[in-house]
Design a protein around this motif. Sequence first.
Motif, PDB file in Angstrom:
ATOM      1  N   SER A  57      -5.527  85.475  25.994  1.00  0.00           N
ATOM      2  CA  SER A  57      -6.069  86.503  25.101  1.00  0.00           C
ATOM      3  C   SER A  57      -5.894  87.894  25.700  1.00  0.00           C
ATOM      4  CB  SER A  57      -7.548  86.237  24.818  1.00  0.00           C
ATOM      5  OG  SER A  57      -7.702  85.036  24.098  1.00  0.00           O
ATOM      6  N   LYS A  61      -3.228  90.375  24.120  1.00  0.00           N
ATOM      7  CA  LYS A  61      -4.054  91.421  23.500  1.00  0.00           C
ATOM      8  C   LYS A  61      -4.588  90.997  22.140  1.00  0.00           C
ATOM      9  CE  LYS A  61      -1.881  95.029  26.068  1.00  0.00           C
ATOM     10  NZ  LYS A  61      -1.030  96.165  26.157  1.00  0.00           N
ATOM     11  N   LYS A  62      -4.805  89.693  22.017  1.00  0.00           N
ATOM     12  CA  LYS A  62      -5.406  89.136  20.804  1.00  0.00           C
ATOM     13  C   LYS A  62      -6.208  87.909  21.222  1.00  0.00           C
ATOM     14  CE  LYS A  62      -4.695  87.275  16.353  1.00  0.00           C
ATOM     15  NZ  LYS A  62      -4.039  87.168  15.149  1.00  0.00           N
ATOM     16  N   ASN A  64      -7.810  84.483  21.040  1.00  0.00           N
ATOM     17  CA  ASN A  64      -7.550  83.244  20.329  1.00  0.00           C
ATOM     18  C   ASN A  64      -8.105  82.111  21.173  1.00  0.00           C
ATOM     19  OD1 ASN A  64      -6.656  81.332  18.560  1.00  0.00           O
ATOM     20  ND2 ASN A  64      -4.524  81.423  19.217  1.00  0.00           N
TER      21      ASN A  64
END
Length: 128
Positions: A57, A61-62, A64
């Motif tokens: 993550s 940069k997201k 999940n």
Amino acid sequence: MGCFQQHLLVFMAMAFAIAIKPAFSVLGWEERYLPDPRVCWGEINKADGCEHDLYASVVNKKINMGSECCEAIQGLDYKCKNWIFNHGRFTPEFGNRVKKFCATLGVTLPPSYRIYYPQTPGHGDLRD
């Protein structure tokens, strides 16, 4: 002051120093206030792949991760949460994003718990 009194005074000072030393040296500051990182990561790793999901993550940069990972993070004691998201490998801002993400999965931390406590007003605000 006589020789006997001087010896007695030195003896009493040494006895006092020896007596109080264990009270201050049993646990150091870090042992009292910082957790054992192996225990913290052990709790996170009870959810299969959770540590990997956290690092992925950050890299991607997201955020999940699954609800099992969120539950493992929620189940950490205060010292571990504080260490991981304030003193550990992840930033406090990331910790707040994880908290928001987990809330979308229906796994929430107690309302009174904030991962990040800014040192100065306005520092670290997340406006997403």
